[in-house]
Write an enzyme that holds these catalytic residues in place. Structure first.
Site, PDB file in Angstrom:
ATOM      1  N   LYS A   1       0.960   4.094  -2.921  1.00 55.76           N
ATOM      2  CA  LYS A   1       0.560   5.466  -2.627  1.00 55.76           C
ATOM      3  C   LYS A   1       1.713   6.451  -2.824  1.00 55.76           C
ATOM      4  O   LYS A   1       1.498   7.599  -3.204  1.00 55.76           O
ATOM      5  CB  LYS A   1       0.004   5.556  -1.206  1.00 55.76           C
ATOM      6  CG  LYS A   1      -1.341   4.843  -1.036  1.00 55.76           C
ATOM      7  CD  LYS A   1      -2.403   5.399  -1.979  1.00 55.76           C
ATOM      8  CE  LYS A   1      -3.782   4.854  -1.698  1.00 55.76           C
ATOM      9  NZ  LYS A   1      -4.811   5.432  -2.593  1.00 55.76           N
TER      10      LYS A   1
ATOM     11  N   TYR B   1       0.833  -1.211   0.000  1.00 52.92           N
ATOM     12  CA  TYR B   1       0.000   0.000   0.000  1.00 52.92           C
ATOM     13  C   TYR B   1       0.868   1.261   0.000  1.00 52.92           C
ATOM     14  O   TYR B   1       0.624   2.206  -0.772  1.00 52.92           O
ATOM     15  CB  TYR B   1      -0.909  -0.025   1.229  1.00 52.92           C
ATOM     16  CG  TYR B   1      -1.905   1.105   1.313  1.00 52.92           C
ATOM     17  CD1 TYR B   1      -3.120   1.042   0.640  1.00 52.92           C
ATOM     18  CD2 TYR B   1      -1.641   2.221   2.098  1.00 52.92           C
ATOM     19  CE1 TYR B   1      -4.048   2.074   0.735  1.00 52.92           C
ATOM     20  CE2 TYR B   1      -2.562   3.255   2.202  1.00 52.92           C
ATOM     21  CZ  TYR B   1      -3.755   3.171   1.523  1.00 52.92           C
ATOM     22  OH  TYR B   1      -4.673   4.199   1.616  1.00 52.92           O
TER      23      TYR B   1
END
Length: 241
Positions: free
Chosen positions: A151, A147
């Site tokens: 991001k 993640y």
């Protein structure tokens, strides 16, 4: 004629707040979603915002979906890349599927979606591309190598794309939310929130989805025409950069 805004993951959580705020600001809004038909139907009934179902990790699905939106509403002027998933696990236990799912949805979708609209924006000399990253793309987070990598990639993607399109009236920016009061955060045990999460936030509370939405509305506006390649951190002071 109202400008057209497309919000991915736009029927729940932060995305729903963004969709509603853009509609209130006068945009003609389309909201895409991946799989929760019940939530999407409820959102459409409550807001009157049309919803479209497709998988943002698929280039072909995005191409088909954007064509439907543009056939219904007109060319997309504002794209909000909000859709995202988590598959949290420490890296030494992470499977290839868990890695690929998050990278393809949270980062690959920026290519899949933006590629469908960028040429039209360039031709019309106007466009707003706003991607929702995360505080964890800035500082990292235990159990979120996939993640955090995705991001962080959203930020790099936006900076480079901003440079390529700055002369053509197309701005590209990122918002990095901190801990926001959504279903995902509400699923965290209350004692963990109160003892481990909120004490890390200097303003001493969770953010609200509407606070992220207000940032999107500003970046989408004509007033933000001199802002591009920027990262707006909305995290209550939890991470300063």
């Amino acid at each position: 004629m109202a400008r057209v805004a497309l919000v991915t993951g736009g029927t729940r959580g932060i995305g729903a707040a963004i969709s509603k705020a853009l509609k209130a600001a006068g945009y003609s809004v389309a909201a895409s979603y991946a799989g929760n038909d019940e939530a999407a139907a409820k959102f459409k009934a409550e807001t009157g915002i049309p919803v479209y179902k497709w998988d943002v990790s698929s280039f072909e699905a995005c191409a088909e979906g954007v064509k439907k939106v543009e056939a219904d509403l007109g060319p997309v002027d504002v794209l909000v890349n909000n859709a995202g998933i988590t598959r949290d696990v420490p890296f030494h236990k992470m499977s290839l599927d868990q890695w690929n799912a998050v990278i393809n949805t949270n980062l690959g979708s920026l290519f899949n979606m933006t590629r469908q609209v960028i040429e039209g924006m360039r031709a019309r000399k106007f466009g707003r591309i706003i991607s929702i990253s995360s505080i964890n793309g800035q500082k990292g987070q235990f159990g979120q190598v996939n993640y955090s990598a995705a991001k962080a990639g959203d930020i790099g993607f936006s900076k480079a794309l901003a440079l390529e399109n700055a002369k053509g009236g197309v701005t590209v920016n990122v918002i990095c939310p901190g801990y926001i009061n959504t279903e995902m955060v509400q699923a965290v045990p209350k004692d963990v929130l109160e003892k481990a999460v909120i004490p890390q936030i200097p303003v001493n509370r969770l953010g609200e989805p509407e606070e992220i939405a207000r940032g999107v509305v500003f970046l989408a506006s004509d007033d933000a025409g001199f802002i591009t390649g920027s990262t707006l951190s909305i995290n209550g002071g939890q991470y300063l950069q």
